[in-house]
Design a protein around this motif. Structure first.
Motif, PDB file in Angstrom:
ATOM      1  N   ARG A  13       1.242  -0.982   8.216  1.00 41.23           N
ATOM      2  CA  ARG A  13       2.658  -1.022   8.394  1.00 41.23           C
ATOM      3  C   ARG A  13       3.620  -1.381   7.032  1.00 41.23           C
ATOM      4  NH1 ARG A  13       4.716  -4.123  13.733  1.00 41.23           N
ATOM      5  NH2 ARG A  13       3.615  -2.413  14.473  1.00 41.23           N
ATOM      6  N   PHE A  14       4.645  -0.621   6.992  1.00 41.68           N
ATOM      7  CA  PHE A  14       5.549  -0.753   5.825  1.00 41.68           C
ATOM      8  C   PHE A  14       6.870  -0.991   6.309  1.00 41.68           C
ATOM      9  CE2 PHE A  14       2.642   2.356   3.906  1.00 41.68           C
ATOM     10  CZ  PHE A  14       2.018   1.615   2.817  1.00 41.68           C
ATOM     11  N   GLY A  18      14.936  -5.290   4.554  1.00 43.79           N
ATOM     12  CA  GLY A  18      14.730  -6.726   4.767  1.00 43.79           C
ATOM     13  C   GLY A  18      15.007  -7.574   5.902  1.00 43.79           C
ATOM     14  N   PRO A  19      14.640  -8.603   6.025  1.00 44.19           N
ATOM     15  CA  PRO A  19      14.874  -9.371   7.415  1.00 44.19           C
ATOM     16  C   PRO A  19      16.598  -9.647   7.526  1.00 44.19           C
ATOM     17  CG  PRO A  19      13.085 -10.529   6.134  1.00 44.19           C
ATOM     18  CD  PRO A  19      13.606  -9.407   5.284  1.00 44.19           C
ATOM     19  N   THR A  25      22.308  -5.224  10.838  1.00 44.62           N
ATOM     20  CA  THR A  25      22.448  -3.981  11.519  1.00 44.62           C
ATOM     21  C   THR A  25      21.670  -3.997  12.770  1.00 44.62           C
ATOM     22  OG1 THR A  25      20.206  -3.244  10.592  1.00 44.62           O
ATOM     23  CG2 THR A  25      22.304  -2.752   9.305  1.00 44.62           C
ATOM     24  N   GLY A  26      21.298  -5.028  13.328  1.00 42.09           N
ATOM     25  CA  GLY A  26      20.640  -5.039  14.651  1.00 42.09           C
ATOM     26  C   GLY A  26      19.267  -3.922  14.785  1.00 42.09           C
ATOM     27  N   THR A  27      18.537  -3.750  13.869  1.00 37.68           N
ATOM     28  CA  THR A  27      17.274  -3.261  13.791  1.00 37.68           C
ATOM     29  C   THR A  27      16.060  -4.079  14.270  1.00 37.68           C
ATOM     30  OG1 THR A  27      18.299  -1.673  11.912  1.00 37.68           O
ATOM     31  CG2 THR A  27      15.905  -1.916  12.482  1.00 37.68           C
ATOM     32  N   LYS A  28      15.466  -3.600  15.470  1.00 40.58           N
ATOM     33  CA  LYS A  28      14.661  -4.403  16.201  1.00 40.58           C
ATOM     34  C   LYS A  28      13.364  -4.027  15.400  1.00 40.58           C
ATOM     35  CE  LYS A  28      16.923  -4.792  20.542  1.00 40.58           C
ATOM     36  NZ  LYS A  28      16.754  -4.634  22.158  1.00 40.58           N
ATOM     37  N   ALA A  29      13.172  -2.932  15.042  1.00 44.18           N
ATOM     38  CA  ALA A  29      11.875  -2.561  14.439  1.00 44.18           C
ATOM     39  C   ALA A  29      11.893  -2.044  13.093  1.00 44.18           C
ATOM     40  CB  ALA A  29      11.106  -1.628  15.338  1.00 44.18           C
ATOM     41  N   PRO A  30      12.299  -2.768  11.982  1.00 40.31           N
ATOM     42  CA  PRO A  30      12.579  -2.363  10.664  1.00 40.31           C
ATOM     43  C   PRO A  30      11.153  -2.018   9.690  1.00 40.31           C
ATOM     44  CG  PRO A  30      12.663  -4.833  10.506  1.00 40.31           C
ATOM     45  CD  PRO A  30      12.276  -4.389  12.025  1.00 40.31           C
ATOM     46  N   PHE A  31      10.361  -1.135  10.347  1.00 41.15           N
ATOM     47  CA  PHE A  31       9.130  -0.829   9.597  1.00 41.15           C
ATOM     48  C   PHE A  31       8.531   0.527  10.425  1.00 41.15           C
ATOM     49  CE2 PHE A  31       8.107  -3.532  13.287  1.00 41.15           C
ATOM     50  CZ  PHE A  31       7.465  -2.716  14.405  1.00 41.15           C
ATOM     51  N   VAL A 279       7.820  18.354  10.137  1.00 40.67           N
ATOM     52  CA  VAL A 279       7.095  17.245  10.399  1.00 40.67           C
ATOM     53  C   VAL A 279       8.041  16.033  11.045  1.00 40.67           C
ATOM     54  CG1 VAL A 279       5.480  15.400   9.643  1.00 40.67           C
ATOM     55  CG2 VAL A 279       5.364  17.834   8.683  1.00 40.67           C
ATOM     56  N   PRO A 280       7.718  15.553  12.024  1.00 38.21           N
ATOM     57  CA  PRO A 280       8.658  14.558  12.589  1.00 38.21           C
ATOM     58  C   PRO A 280       8.617  13.070  11.588  1.00 38.21           C
ATOM     59  CG  PRO A 280       7.129  15.228  14.298  1.00 38.21           C
ATOM     60  CD  PRO A 280       6.600  15.728  13.078  1.00 38.21           C
ATOM     61  N   SER A 281       9.648  12.391  11.742  1.00 32.04           N
ATOM     62  CA  SER A 281       9.738  11.189  10.822  1.00 32.04           C
ATOM     63  C   SER A 281       8.970  10.230  11.557  1.00 32.04           C
ATOM     64  CB  SER A 281      11.088  10.740  10.930  1.00 32.04           C
ATOM     65  OG  SER A 281      11.234   9.664  10.154  1.00 32.04           O
ATOM     66  N   MET A 282       8.263   9.177  10.824  1.00 30.12           N
ATOM     67  CA  MET A 282       7.662   8.150  11.239  1.00 30.12           C
ATOM     68  C   MET A 282       8.511   6.997  11.852  1.00 30.12           C
ATOM     69  SD  MET A 282       4.396   7.668   8.679  1.00 30.12           S
ATOM     70  CE  MET A 282       2.875   8.791   8.282  1.00 30.12           C
ATOM     71  N   LEU A 283       9.629   7.209  11.381  1.00 32.60           N
ATOM     72  CA  LEU A 283      10.517   6.340  12.047  1.00 32.60           C
ATOM     73  C   LEU A 283      11.044   6.654  13.424  1.00 32.60           C
ATOM     74  CD1 LEU A 283      13.078   5.713   9.181  1.00 32.60           C
ATOM     75  CD2 LEU A 283      11.597   4.210   9.952  1.00 32.60           C
TER      76      LEU A 283
END
Length: 342
Positions: A13-14, A18-19, A25-31, A279-283
């Motif tokens: 996982r990448f 940053g935390p 931004t309210g991003t729950k899964a920043p990876f 190709v779909p984004s891994m995000l």
């Protein structure tokens, strides 16, 4: 024969931000999950090819095996030793037994060191003090077909083919049992590609080295590999003997890759299979089978349920992940798959 290297359910996982930014931004899964549950094994003296489009996770797997990239979970066993969880010091004895050839043959060589110093470097790093660096450099250069005077040159004074041979020589310095070759023919002329591949094949025959070759060049795979594993979006979707997969691909993605392989015959009748879409984004991974957004055979189940590994009836080592694998006899083009129970 027991496996020399066994990778089981490897996940890498990448972090994408940053935390603090994730919190703001309210991003729950920043990876992103670059490698998702990949499993394969390599036996002593054999060659396994990891094949797939750019960005499918091939090089990430290689870097994780040699410890340059941490794993999120899974297992990497070299012989009887589990490598995940070891400290850098604890890994050193096992790193002596494997070596990596990086994708950029010149960029992977320090511009400040001569070739002789580069070839002597593995002995210094691993504390092998009973060897003469100059003599070892000459021995390794002879092994890969380069004259001794190349040892006095710097990397910028080498051609692409010479730099690649120096990379092979450096990989062989400590007599490894496994070489990981990341795109070993990238950027080389066709004639030089053939020389490098023949060199690797000869050294493998002479020294009994296992090779993990990472490439999207299917002609290289057919020339070099005993077995192959097809990757898509960080997952292995099909694996088996090279000849059997070339003759009887079961996954639609594998079939499309093989159909796009260049054929050196101007009179050959080509039956290209064009994969629709991007190709779909891994995000934003698609649900179910991740290839369903581009697959011409996708059904409703493909959109919601990830396929379990299935086995090919006529080759015990040939497995694939597809709800409707391709058939190669008379009848429908696909059939409902039967999941492996083991």
């Amino acid at each position: 024969m027991s496996a020399l290297l066994r990778v089981q359910d490897l996940r890498v996982r990448f972090r994408t931000m940053g935390p603090l930014k994730a919190l703001a931004t309210g991003t729950k899964a920043p990876f992103i999950d670059a490698v998702c549950g990949v499993s394969f094994q390599i036996r002593k003296g054999e060659t396994l090819a990891l094949v797939g489009e750019s960005g499918s996770g091939k090089s990430t797997i290689a870097r994780t095996i040699i410890g340059l990239q941490p794993a999120l979970s899974g297992s990497i066993r070299f012989g009887a030793q589990e490598l995940i969880g070891l400290t850098a010091t604890e890994r050193m004895p096992y790193l002596r037994r494997m070596a990596m050839m990086f994708q950029d043959p010149v960029g992977s060589l320090s511009p400040r060191l001569t070739v002789q110093s580069l070839l002597a470097e593995p002995f210094r790093i691993h504390g092998v003090s009973n060897r003469d660096g100059g003599a070892e450099a000459e021995r390794l250069l002879r092994m890969v077909g380069l004259p001794a005077d190349v040892g006095r040159r710097y990397p910028h004074q080498l051609s692409g083919g010479q730099a690649r041979r120096v990379g092979v020589a450096r990989a062989l310095a400590l007599n490894p049992e496994l070489i990981i070759a990341d795109e070993p023919t990238a950027g080389l002329d066709v004639s030089v590609q053939g020389e490098v591949l023949n060199l690797l094949a000869r050294l493998q025959d002479e020294l009994g080295i296992a090779i993990l070759i990472i490439t999207h060049n299917l002609n290289v795979v057919r020339h070099m590999a005993d077995r192959m594993a097809i990757m898509y979006l960080g997952r292995v979707v099909e694996t088996g003997s090279t000849q059997h997969i070339f003759d009887y691909p079961r996954h639609p993605y594998t079939q499309a890759l093989l159909s796009a392989n260049p054929v050196p015959d101007p009179d050959a009748v080509l039956n290209r299979i064009e994969i629709k879409g991007e190709v779909p984004s891994m995000l934003r991974r698609p649900s179910g089978c991740e290839f369903h957004t581009r697959c011409q055979y996708a059904q409703e189940i493909c959109r919601g349920v990830f396929p379990e590994p299935s086995a090919s009836g006529d080759d015990a080592e040939h497995s694939f992940k597809c709800h409707f694998p391709l058939k190669h006899e008379s009848g429908p083009r696909w059939e409902k798959s039967t999941a492996l129970t083991s």
